[in-house]
Design a protein around this motif. Structure first.
Motif, short mmCIF file in Angstrom:
data_model
loop_
_atom_site.label_atom_id
_atom_site.label_comp_id
_atom_site.label_asym_id
_atom_site.label_seq_id
_atom_site.Cartn_x
_atom_site.Cartn_y
_atom_site.Cartn_z
N VAL A 5 0.84 -1.20 0.00
CA VAL A 5 0.00 0.00 0.00
C VAL A 5 0.88 1.25 0.00
O VAL A 5 0.68 2.15 -0.79
CB VAL A 5 -0.94 -0.02 1.21
CG1 VAL A 5 -1.88 1.17 1.18
CG2 VAL A 5 -1.73 -1.31 1.25
N PHE A 6 1.82 1.28 0.94
CA PHE A 6 2.73 2.43 1.00
C PHE A 6 4.15 1.91 1.02
O PHE A 6 4.42 0.83 1.55
CB PHE A 6 2.56 3.21 2.32
CG PHE A 6 1.20 3.77 2.52
CD1 PHE A 6 0.70 4.72 1.62
CD2 PHE A 6 0.42 3.38 3.59
CE1 PHE A 6 -0.55 5.26 1.84
CE2 PHE A 6 -0.82 3.92 3.80
CZ PHE A 6 -1.33 4.86 2.91
N ASN A 7 5.05 2.70 0.56
CA ASN A 7 6.47 2.52 0.83
C ASN A 7 6.86 3.66 1.75
O ASN A 7 6.71 4.83 1.40
CB ASN A 7 7.28 2.61 -0.45
CG ASN A 7 7.35 1.28 -1.15
OD1 ASN A 7 6.96 0.26 -0.58
ND2 ASN A 7 7.81 1.30 -2.39
N LEU A 8 7.25 3.32 2.93
CA LEU A 8 7.57 4.35 3.90
C LEU A 8 9.07 4.56 3.87
O LEU A 8 9.84 3.67 4.22
CB LEU A 8 7.09 3.95 5.29
CG LEU A 8 5.59 3.64 5.36
CD1 LEU A 8 5.25 2.96 6.65
CD2 LEU A 8 4.78 4.91 5.21
N LEU A 9 9.48 5.74 3.44
CA LEU A 9 10.91 6.00 3.30
C LEU A 9 11.37 6.95 4.40
O LEU A 9 10.59 7.72 4.95
CB LEU A 9 11.18 6.63 1.93
CG LEU A 9 10.67 5.81 0.75
CD1 LEU A 9 10.74 6.61 -0.52
CD2 LEU A 9 11.45 4.51 0.62
#
Lengths: 802, 528
Positions: free
Chosen positions: B166-170
């Motif tokens: 869903v998300f790529n959290l960087l």
């Protein structure tokens, strides 16, 4: 002058008629104890020498049960008649012979009052006629008319070489005495008068007889000998005592059917029982004659069923038995033990109800071992002494009250009275405030194996009742014995010195848990170890402010700083090893005594050292047994022994032990008292209480001296005024409930309005449990019981209530 | 009247250590159950990277090691068949909140989802470019999503059903090695990385940057949300830090009692009695120094620590406080379990019920029955009853009884047969006090003498008993020389004894030599 610490067990005690009092011969006086509380109620004072017998006048009918009259005899040659309820002296008879024993048979006979006049009362006394110097005194059994207060001339039943103890049968018909290997028995005629003939019988044995007893109803005599055998003669004196009619016929049967009877002894048979391993001291028939009680050195009371010879035991009394006496109350009897204790027994079940204990006597074995000196220890502030006893206990004894406070078991071991002593509590020390006790017990090795010295620290609770073990230290100085323990007057520190050449300083530490300061562990730990040239350390002492520790190293005195454990100074060079060391109060003096114990050609010395100059102030050539110093000023007292007889330049009669009171600054004694039996004695200043001792100021100290036989005396050191004392006797009060209340408890109180006629219930003389306890064969006959039983149930109307 | 004292051995010095606190007792009560022959004997040879407990009873647990995941039964602690469908080493494992699914990451970068019961492979979540070392399901109620962190320094939020990220959290700049979901919110989670940073993420704020950033100052090895949801514990280097998240990321405490790197954290509970209030939370931390420490973060104090012989990598604690599992770098699994008491009580209750049921049918027994005479014997006292207690029977050892009867030799033999050196020495000391030891020794027959010699061989050189026993050994040999010569058995005993004594003499001599070397040095040291 106040004395105490008497032996309760020199003679058999006697019960009063209601069995509520026990009369005990204590030296020159007779002490009366309550059997329900075990406390002393009063004392009969009057005799000038040791009392040798006390006889309570028995009750002839139930109404005379409350009468309290007794006869006493003494070594001062007087027989006295007392009303011991009051207590009051009624009559004195002087017969000028030393009386060793007395019996009054006519008291036990039912009096025949047909003429309306009381017959004369006769006593049979074992007397000693002291002759002039050099000649042995002669002993004999004589007759004394008590009513007319004179000896009946010409009647001497026996001449003996030793003072004999006269035994009387419970019926009063026979008296007897044992002398070496034979028994002599005389029949007392029913109508005793001044001139009557006596029939007598002799019974022989192959061993020395120690004690004898008469059967209450039959002609049975029991005797115990030194090897522990009990001999039982039945039908004693059938020929002599019975009115002989057909003597010819009897002579023929002789020698045929008399098992065990020696030669021409007049008895039907003789049985031997052997259970005791050594000397039998106690023999006593039960009142119904069915049982024989015996006891001896083992401290076990044995009950023999007379018909079958079956035995029952009361073991572990803990001390050799000396006397057994039963009371008019069938449920109560007493045993006197050699450790100065009288045990009261509830009878058929043989439970120990309570014990009356005097000061523990020194053990007979104690002289056998060097270094086993068991000197009593004083607690000067509380007026207590701690006495090590033979059964691994320490007894706390109050000097002012003259009674035991408590006992502490030092070593958890069973004591067998007859055994050779191998484990011994040989040192006791108390801290100045009495809160800590330190004991040393030693186990002797068996052929070099297994010796053990144990040092124990105890914490004394309030009132000296609870003493709990704090720390145990095994072999504190390797295997060397501890010679002395001293407590620091200020703070929690103690020092133990040993013959092994070192001393250790112990400190008391508390440990708190770091988290929550609730759990507290406290104990004694070694703080420092010191030694001086590997010399044996014989004694140690702290100065009164606790800043200096003096330890005697053989012949010199070493002074130490106890906190930092540094040697400050070494003083002195005496001729003999130093045995005693004390700092004198708050003064600058130190007193030391030196003598080599045991060797005769010694150079004993008493030396006073000045601590500021570190040199001798003055000294005497005295053999010192004990030193004590007062707490405040610079006076001190020493107990000096007389010179041994070998080197005596005076005659031995004048060589007396003495107590000398000095001021440290002057070599002239302030006062001197002469005493006896100083060997093994002790001396101490004891602070006196205003309540207890009158005649001294409240701040004054009293000098307490206890001799080797554990008799003590309190002296006033500063004035001639004697210490008198109102003795705090407790009243004889009986808190037992009787009758209905003893079974069902107290009745609820009724309101007077509801029931106008309240019947006060009359307490009966006996409690319910007293009536029916024990096996049925030991109970009194039923008709006798029935009336008692009903009486205890009945409520008696005492008067008309309006 | 004196009571009978039993023979007691000498007191031993009590250790200066304080008695264990109730908490230490509690942690020590986790013991390896005797009926299970697993661990540490049944080891996996590969490091155990991760351990997770199922949130549902009976709280099965899993451990990852090499390319497989082992599932253990929470009830019996028996291992179930392993899941080994990994292409590379499995590194992280997490249970879903209902305990039905299991997610595991491996070093190839894939996250696998399994059915916990059937072990069937359900999903493969591919997306990480490097090894996945952190996988966690939300802890509250969300069953559809999971987080993972990988060595590619990316944290991913997955929709499990569609296998899509869903998300790529960087934000992390180094390997993400750990992560944990908030216990109260499905959207909050935390990750820790080797760039010393700990980041708190909220998926509701989808701007792909962290809500909060905490600096641990060491590569973060483990991170843990504490049950309140307001505190976070992070581990890295050789310390553990506690942070207040709600209060703006304030450092509350730094626990620095490990010596080496702390590798894992988990929540532990101290159960005192029963009920929720009786439970207190603790942080369990394990480190490469082999210590497991229990940290009370309410009082900020270490309450217990246990040492294990190997470097520890992972730790797990069952939610019902019954099991504690620790995995080591050498593949050993230390499973500790507390004894449960609740079950047995239930059984008792059932039985009582039965008895009550039976009772009405039974009539009051009549005197003609034997039962009549036994009636009431098992009656329990009711509350108001006045109990008359039978005097307690004093238990006496056999040698005490024999000593009481003065049967000394038999008492010595009885003590020797009990094989307790303390009591034997105590009996010997009592015999010395009675002056009967020598006689006892000379009365022993051959077999008893062999027993005594064996005892002497074993204990006469022990410092505690040496004082008595060496002298006694000497005496025994002296007294019974003839008997010893004539018996083979005794001769061998003596040979053994001699060997031991010679050994002891050698030791003593070498000790004396050492003392000789040291004492001048001490002298010099004291002077200077």
């Amino acid at each position: 002058m106040f004395t105490g610490g008497k032996s309760f067990v020199s003679l058999p005690p006697a019960f009063s008629n209601d069995a509520k009092r026990l009369l005990v011969c204590t030296g020159n006086t007779v002490s009366i104890f309550s059997t329900s509380t075990g406390l002393q109620t009063c004392e009969l004072e009057g005799h000038e020498a040791q009392v040798t017998s006390v006889i309570v006048v028995p009750a002839t009918n139930p109404t005379s049960k409350v009468l309290c009259y007794c006869w006493t005899s003494s070594l001062d040659g007087k027989i006295r008649y007392w009303d011991f309820a009051a207590p009051e002296l009624m009559k004195t008879i002087d017969i000028r012979f030393r009386i060793h024993s007395m019996v009054i048979p006519s008291l036990l006979h039912p009096r025949n009052d047909s003429t309306g006049k009381l017959p004369d009362l006769y006593a049979y006394i074992s007397t000693e006629d002291v002759k002039q110097e050099g000649k042995p005194s002669s002993f004999g059994i004589q007759k004394c008319n008590l009513t007319k207060s004179r000896i009946v001339g010409g009647v001497t039943l026996a001449e003996t070489r030793k003072p004999g103890h006269v035994t009387i049968s419970p019926s009063g018909k026979y008296i007897g005495t044992c002398e070496k290997r034979k028994l002599r028995i005389w029949e007392i005629p029913a109508k005793d008068s001044e001139h009557v003939g006596y029939k007598k019988v002799r019974l022989h044995h192959t061993r020395s007889i120690t004690t004898m007893a008469f059967h209450p109803t039959e002609r049975v005599v029991a005797a115990g000998d030194v090897t522990g055998r009990i001999l039982l003669w039945r039908g004693v004196g059938r020929e002599t005592f019975s009115n002989s009619k057909s003597s010819n016929g009897r002579m023929n049967t002789d020698g045929e059917d008399r098992p065990g009877v020696r030669d021409t002894d007049d008895a039907d048979s003789c049985t031997t029982w052997h259970w005791h391993s050594s000397e039998v001291n106690v023999l006593f028939f039960s009142s119904d004659g069915a049982y024989l009680y015996s006891g001896g050195k083992e401290g076990v009371l044995v009950v023999w069923q007379l018909d079958t010879g079956k035995k029952k035991f009361l073991p572990r009394i803990g001390s050799p038995l000396l006397y057994f006496i039963n009371s008019p109350d069938p449920t109560l009897s007493s045993i006197s033990c050699a450790d100065n204790q009288i045990q009261l027994l509830r009878m058929p079940s043989m439970e120990i109800l309570r014990s009356i204990s005097g000061i523990k006597l020194p053990s007979s074995h104690m002289d056998m071992y060097e270094g086993f000196g068991s000197v009593v220890v004083f607690n000067p502030t509380a007026g207590l002494i701690a006495v090590p006893a033979e059964n691994y206990r320490v007894q706390f004894y109050s000097l002012f009250d003259d009674r035991e406070i408590s006992q502490v078991q030092i070593c958890e071991r069973n004591h067998q009275p007859g055994d050779e002593i191998t484990v011994k509590v040989n040192l006791v020390a108390l801290s100045r405030d009495g809160s800590t006790m330190c004991t040393v017990e030693t186990r002797l090795p068996e052929e070099g194996i297994g010796s053990l010295v144990t040092l124990k620290f105890w914490v004394c609770g309030s009132q000296k009742k609870q003493v709990s073990l704090s720390t145990v230290i095994y072999e504190p100085h390797r295997d060397a014995e501890i010679s002395c323990i001293a407590f620091r007057p200020t703070g929690n520190m103690a020092v133990s010195s040993s013959h092994g050449g070192d001393f250790k300083v112990w400190v008391h530490r508390h440990e708190l848990t770091p988290k929550d300061e609730t759990v507290q562990r406290s104990g004694w730990k070694c703080h420092a170890v010191g030694s001086y040239k590997k010399k044996p350390m014989s004694t140690a002492a702290f100065s009164s402010d606790g800043s200096v520790l003096a330890v005697a190293a053989d012949k010199v005195i070493t002074l130490w700083d106890p906190d930092r454990n540094t040697l400050l100074a070494v003083i002195g060079d005496s001729l003999e090893p130093i045995t005693n060391l004390t700092f004198i109060g708050k003064s600058e003096y130190l007193v030391s005594a030196s003598a080599s114990r045991g060797s005769k050609s010694s150079n004993p010395q008493l030396t006073v050292w000045s601590m500021s100059k570190l040199c001798v102030a003055w000294s005497y050539r005295l053999d010192i047994e004990a030193i004590t110093c007062s707490m405040d000023d610079s006076t001190f007292a020493v107990l000096a022994r007389s010179k041994p007889n070998g080197s005596a330049d005076e005659s031995s009669q004048h060589a007396e032990d003495m107590i000398l009171l000095f001021n440290a600054e002057k070599a002239v004694p302030l006062s001197v008292w002469f005493v006896s039996k100083a060997q093994g004695g002790g001396l101490s200043f004891v602070s006196s209480d205003e309540d207890k001792v009158s005649g001294t100021k409240a701040t004054d100290e009293v000098l307490a001296y206890i001799n080797g036989a554990r008799e003590y005396v309190l002296l006033n050191p500063h004035s001639e005024q004697d210490i008198s004392r109102q003795r705090g006797f407790t009243n004889l009060d009986d808190t037992d409930t009787h009758g209905y209340a003893s079974v069902y408890g107290e009745l609820p109180e009724f309101s007077l309005k509801a029931d106008q006629t309240a019947f006060p219930s009359m307490p009966s003389g006996k409690t319910w449990k007293g009536i029916f306890s024990g096996p049925s064969h030991a109970l009194p006959p039923l008709p006798k019981l029935c009336s008692d039983f009903l009486e205890s149930l009945l409520e008696r109307r005492s008067g008309v209530v309006e | 009247m004196a009571e009978a004292f039993p023979v007691k051995p000498k007191l031993r010095p009590t250790s200066s250590k304080l008695t264990p606190s109730p908490e230490a007792k509690y942690w020590r009560s986790f013991k390896i159950p005797k009926d299970i022959e697993t661990t540490p004997s049944k080891s996996f040879t590969f490091p155990i990277n991760s351990i997770a407990f199922s949130p549902l009873a009976p709280h099965d647990f899993v451990a990852t090691h090499s390319a497989s995941v082992s599932i253990f039964s929470g009830k019996t602690l028996e291992p179930k068949p392993t899941i080994s469908s990994f292409s590379d080493t499995a590194a992280a494992v997490s249970f879903r909140c209902d305990g039905k699914l299991l997610a595991a990451g491996d070093l190839s970068g894939t996250v696998h989802v399994f059915d916990a019961k059937s072990r069937s492979h359900l999903r493969r979540l591919k997306g990480h470019a490097a090894a996945v070392r952190s996988v966690s399901y939300p802890r509250a109620a969300d069953k559809l999503h999971l987080f993972s962190g990988g060595d590619d320094s990316v944290v991913k939020y997955w929709d499990v059903t569609t296998e899509k990220s869903v998300f790529n959290l960087l934000g992390h700049k180094d390997y993400v090695r750990c992560g944990d979901a908030s216990p109260i919110s499905d959207e909050m989670f935390v990750s820790g990385s080797y760039d010393h940073r700990v980041r708190v993420w909220d998926v509701r704020v989808s701007n792909a940057s962290s809500v909060m950033e905490l600096n641990h100052e060491k590569p973060v090895e483990s991170v843990l949300y504490l049950p309140s949801g307001g505190l976070i514990a992070t581990a890295g280097g050789n310390f553990v830090k506690i942070w207040d998240v709600i209060g703006g990321g304030k450092l509350l405490y730094s626990m620095e009692s490990h010596i080496k790197t702390v590798t894992a954290l988990c929540m532990g509970k101290v159960a005192r009695g029963s009920g929720e209030e009786a439970e207190e939370n603790r942080i369990l931390s394990v480190a490469l120094d082999g210590y497991m420490k229990v940290f009370d973060y309410a009082k900020l104090k270490i309450t217990h620590s246990i040492r294990f012989p190997e470097p520890l990598l992972s730790v797990g604690f069952s939610p019902d406080c019954s099991t504690r599992v620790i995995g080591t770098s050498k593949g050993n699994l230390y499973i500790g379990r507390r004894k449960a008491k609740v079950e047995s009580e239930e059984v008792v209750g059932g039985l009582q019920w039965k008895i009550v049921e039976d009772d009405p049918g039974r009539k009051v027994p009549r005197p003609s029955y034997f039962r009549y005479f036994q009636r009431g014997q098992n009656l329990k006292p009711s509350e108001g009853d006045y109990l008359i207690k039978r005097p307690k029977k004093v238990k006496m050892a056999e040698f005490d009884k024999l000593l009481k009867k003065f049967r000394h030799r038999e008492a010595l033999v009885a003590a020797l047969n009990r094989r307790n050196p303390e009591s034997v020495v105590a009996v010997m000391e009592e015999l010395v006090a009675r002056k009967k030891l020598k006689k006892c020794v000379s009365n022993l027959d051959t077999e008893e003498l062999a027993l005594l010699l064996a005892f002497l061989q074993k204990y006469s050189t022990m410092p505690r008993y040496a004082g008595l026993l060496t002298k006694l050994a000497n005496k025994v040999v002296e007294l019974r020389a003839e008997d010893i010569k004539s018996s083979d058995q005794l001769r061998s005993c003596i040979r053994n004894l001699k060997r031991d004594v010679e050994e002891e003499i050698r030791i003593q001599q070498s000790l004396l030599e050492i003392q000789g070397i040291i004492s001048p040095m001490l002298r010099i040291a004291a002077r200077s």
